[in-house]
Design a protein around this motif. Structure first.
Motif, PDB file in Angstrom:
ATOM      1  N   ALA A   1       0.821  -1.214   0.000  1.00 35.84           N
ATOM      2  CA  ALA A   1       0.000   0.000   0.000  1.00 35.84           C
ATOM      3  C   ALA A   1       0.850   1.258   0.000  1.00 35.84           C
ATOM      4  O   ALA A   1       0.456   2.276  -0.576  1.00 35.84           O
ATOM      5  N   VAL A   2       2.023   1.238   0.643  1.00 36.95           N
ATOM      6  CA  VAL A   2       2.847   2.434   0.808  1.00 36.95           C
ATOM      7  C   VAL A   2       4.232   2.238   0.201  1.00 36.95           C
ATOM      8  O   VAL A   2       4.695   3.078  -0.586  1.00 36.95           O
ATOM      9  N   LEU A   3       4.898   1.172   0.546  1.00 29.11           N
ATOM     10  CA  LEU A   3       6.270   0.935   0.085  1.00 29.11           C
ATOM     11  C   LEU A   3       6.298   0.563  -1.391  1.00 29.11           C
ATOM     12  O   LEU A   3       5.288   0.126  -1.946  1.00 29.11           O
ATOM     13  N   PRO A   4       7.446   0.724  -2.047  1.00 27.37           N
ATOM     14  CA  PRO A   4       7.554   0.373  -3.478  1.00 27.37           C
ATOM     15  C   PRO A   4       7.227  -1.093  -3.727  1.00 27.37           C
ATOM     16  O   PRO A   4       7.520  -1.958  -2.903  1.00 27.37           O
ATOM     17  N   GLN A   5       6.610  -1.340  -4.870  1.00 33.13           N
ATOM     18  CA  GLN A   5       6.257  -2.715  -5.227  1.00 33.13           C
ATOM     19  C   GLN A   5       7.521  -3.503  -5.545  1.00 33.13           C
ATOM     20  O   GLN A   5       8.500  -2.982  -6.078  1.00 33.13           O
ATOM     21  N   ILE A   6       7.485  -4.796  -5.210  1.00 38.27           N
ATOM     22  CA  ILE A   6       8.621  -5.682  -5.437  1.00 38.27           C
ATOM     23  C   ILE A   6       8.331  -6.554  -6.650  1.00 38.27           C
ATOM     24  O   ILE A   6       7.256  -7.142  -6.763  1.00 38.27           O
ATOM     25  N   THR A   7       9.296  -6.630  -7.554  1.00 37.38           N
ATOM     26  CA  THR A   7       9.165  -7.444  -8.770  1.00 37.38           C
ATOM     27  C   THR A   7      10.172  -8.592  -8.720  1.00 37.38           C
ATOM     28  O   THR A   7      11.128  -8.551  -7.927  1.00 37.38           O
ATOM     29  N   PRO A   8      10.003  -9.594  -9.564  1.00 39.22           N
ATOM     30  CA  PRO A   8      11.011 -10.664  -9.619  1.00 39.22           C
ATOM     31  C   PRO A   8      12.415 -10.157  -9.911  1.00 39.22           C
ATOM     32  O   PRO A   8      13.390 -10.690  -9.377  1.00 39.22           O
ATOM     33  N   VAL A   9      12.519  -9.113 -10.748  1.00 42.45           N
ATOM     34  CA  VAL A   9      13.845  -8.558 -11.062  1.00 42.45           C
ATOM     35  C   VAL A   9      14.482  -7.970  -9.808  1.00 42.45           C
ATOM     36  O   VAL A   9      15.690  -8.122  -9.568  1.00 42.45           O
ATOM     37  N   THR A  10      13.674  -7.309  -8.977  1.00 44.08           N
ATOM     38  CA  THR A  10      14.185  -6.740  -7.729  1.00 44.08           C
ATOM     39  C   THR A  10      14.762  -7.812  -6.832  1.00 44.08           C
ATOM     40  O   THR A  10      15.860  -7.670  -6.277  1.00 44.08           O
ATOM     41  N   THR A  11      14.022  -8.906  -6.674  1.00 45.84           N
ATOM     42  CA  THR A  11      14.519  -9.987  -5.811  1.00 45.84           C
ATOM     43  C   THR A  11      15.776 -10.620  -6.399  1.00 45.84           C
ATOM     44  O   THR A  11      16.694 -10.977  -5.659  1.00 45.84           O
ATOM     45  N   PHE A  12      15.835 -10.739  -7.714  1.00 43.75           N
ATOM     46  CA  PHE A  12      17.016 -11.306  -8.372  1.00 43.75           C
ATOM     47  C   PHE A  12      18.249 -10.445  -8.082  1.00 43.75           C
ATOM     48  O   PHE A  12      19.323 -10.976  -7.744  1.00 43.75           O
TER      49      PHE A  12
END
Length: 530
Positions: A311-322
């Motif tokens: 709701a507040v923090l930036p969304q996490i994508t698979p690329v981010t976790t990689f």
């Protein structure tokens, strides 16, 4: 003396088989117990690999449980289906519908997992055959009698022991300096289960530096041989699907990124804290008047199928976790390049899987086995490693408790954990108390007599008291007991059906603290000078 040593080595295989036999007897007693939907998943995979041509394996949708493992595992299911058909043809009938629960399929699949653990046994045997007796027996106890493997494979139902056998076999070859065989076996493992690829950067850097970096001509020759060997493994696995033009379909099945950042039971990793922070910020901002929209798949809903739950923090994508996994891995990769020591490979691989568990995408709680089992190799090397492993293995096993949620399995999982704690304590006490006595009685160099005398007294005191863990570890383990008492007894008694997600959430948060501490502890060992 040589004859006695040779006799001991000759008797090693019957001894390790005895450990396996004891474990198998316990597992047979658990055959009638609870099993998850993974049981029907693998039953359906038996049916589809037996009934359909290879070209249809990754296209089949006769069941919700579509094939999503790499081809070697599909071939493994096809091999098992030959025996399943002999026992009961209904097991491998793809038109048989869902949830076929005849005794024949229950006994066949349970026993197939037990027998497949022989490959785990082979990996442990190769790793421990040159160790002294006490360290060897201790490693057998930690791996062959692992309560986590019993819970995940022989109750919940999977084949992790078989897969981890390939990993241990690869590590054993690397520790012996047989890099080509180590890389080959790891490539085979990746074609059985792609989630083990988290350690691939460690393998790549280590093998490039230790095996291939031997001058221009020789190095290029070795790199070509290694590359050809790995390419041959992948060609054997994926070649038929490339031939049928289905490689994209296979990859879509293997990497379903739409499932979301977190699994239904929020695995105890870094993202638990990120989600909690998002919820707290959203709650605070709504209180002060901001119009914050909370996504429907909230933390307490399990986040299944929603990759953007914040709701507040930036969304996490698979690329981010990689990227985060690679960043966390980078100190290990640097160390492996600068000083590629075969004796460190088990520690580096375990650290890689810890990074993947903490920062990866849609991590299952079962993935903690990927680093707990390799760390059993490390735990028999030093007292500090043993203390770390003692706490970590308890946390890992406890975090698997939600997999067995029915009341009749509760005593089983508790007894498994308590027995594991007792065996670890006895084994580590016997090993490291003896080591401490040996250090205390060893002669010291003359210039350091006073200092060494003090360390001897400390070592002797430690030996007299046996295996001990620090007060931080004791407090943390006591906290696990508090979390369990609250979730199992106090919460239902005091709150009834209110806030049903709280016990699981507390368990996930508390276990996350332990896993995060383990990651930091391992990182400290990785980066310290050697």
């Amino acid at each position: 003396m040589e004859d006695q040593s040779a006799g001991r080595r000759g008797n090693l295989l019957p001894q390790v088989l005895w450990f396996f036999f004891i474990a198998a007897c316990v597992k047979l007693l658990l055959v009638p117990s609870y099993h998850s939907t993974d049981f029907e998943v693998h039953r359906h995979w038996l049916a589809l690999t037996h009934s359909l041509p290879v070209s249809d394996w990754y296209l089949d949708e006769t069941s919700p449980w579509t094939l999503d493992y790499p081809p070697f595992f599909a071939y493994f299911e096809r091999f098992l289906s030959i025996f399943a058909h002999l026992i009961d043809p209904e097991i491998v009938d793809i038109q048989n519908g869902l949830n076929y629960k005849a005794n024949s399929v229950i006994y066949f699949q349970r026993i197939s997992v037990i027998l497949s653990d022989l490959w785990l046994l082979f990996g442990v045997y190769r790793l421990s055959k040159k160790l002294e007796v006490k360290r060897r027996d201790l490693m057998w106890v930690l791996i062959i009698w692992s309560p986590g493997l019993v819970i995940v494979d022989h109750l919940h139902f999977q084949y992790n022991g078989f897969l981890l056998g390939w990993l241990l076999l690869s590590i054993s070859f690397l520790q012996e300096g047989r890099d080509l065989m180590g890389g080959f076996v790891f490539a085979v493992l990746l074609c059985f289960k792609h989630l083990f690829a988290v350690a691939a950067p460690v393998y790549f850097v280590y093998l490039l530096r230790h095996y291939c970096w031997k001058g221009m001509v020789r190095g290029f020759s070795r790199l070509s041989v290694m590359g050809a060997l790995v390419a041959a493994v992948f060609a054997a696995a994926y070649g038929p699907f490339v031939y049928h033009g289905q490689i994209q379909q296979v990859l879509r099945r293997m990497f379903p990124f739409g499932r979301g950042l977190c699994h239904a039971y929020w695995a105890p990793n870094f993202w638990v804290f990120y989600i909690l922070l998002d919820k707290e910020l959203a709650f605070f901002l709504r209180k002060v008047g901001f119009n914050i929209q909370v996504p429907s798949a909230s933390f307490t809903g399990g986040l299944v199928g929603d990759s953007s739950p914040f709701a507040v923090l930036p969304q996490i994508t698979p690329v981010t976790t990689f990227i985060m996994v690679l960043l966390a891995l980078s100190p290990c990769l640097i160390k492996a390049w600068r000083n590629p020591r075969p004796g460190m490979i088990a520690r580096w691989i375990a650290y890689a899987y810890t990074c993947g568990f903490l920062f990866g995408w849609h991590v299952h709680e079962k993935a903690s086995l990927h680093f707990v089992i390799p760390l059993a190799i490390v735990a028999v090397q030093s007292l500090e490693d043993a203390r770390h492993y003692f706490v970590l293995s308890i946390v890992s096993c406890y975090s698997l408790f939600p997999l067995l949620y029915e009341a009749q399995e509760y005593p089983i999982k508790v007894l498994l954990l308590l027995l594991h704690c007792a065996l670890m304590w006895i084994g580590f006490s016997a090993q490291y108390a003896e080591d401490a006595v040996a250090r205390a009685t060893a002669p010291a160099p003359a210039p350091a007599k006073k200092k060494v005398a003090q360390s001897k007294l400390k070592a002797a005191a430690s030996a007299e008291g046996g295996f001990v863990i620090g007060w931080i570890g004791k407090i943390y383990l006591f906290g696990l007991l508090v979390v369990e008492i609250w979730g199992q007894f106090l919460h239902p008694y005091l709150l009834g059906d209110k806030l049903p997600f709280v016990p699981l959430m507390l368990m996930s948060i508390y276990c996350s603290l332990g896993i995060m501490y383990s990651w930091i502890w391992q990182l400290r060992w990785i980066i310290k000078p050697t």
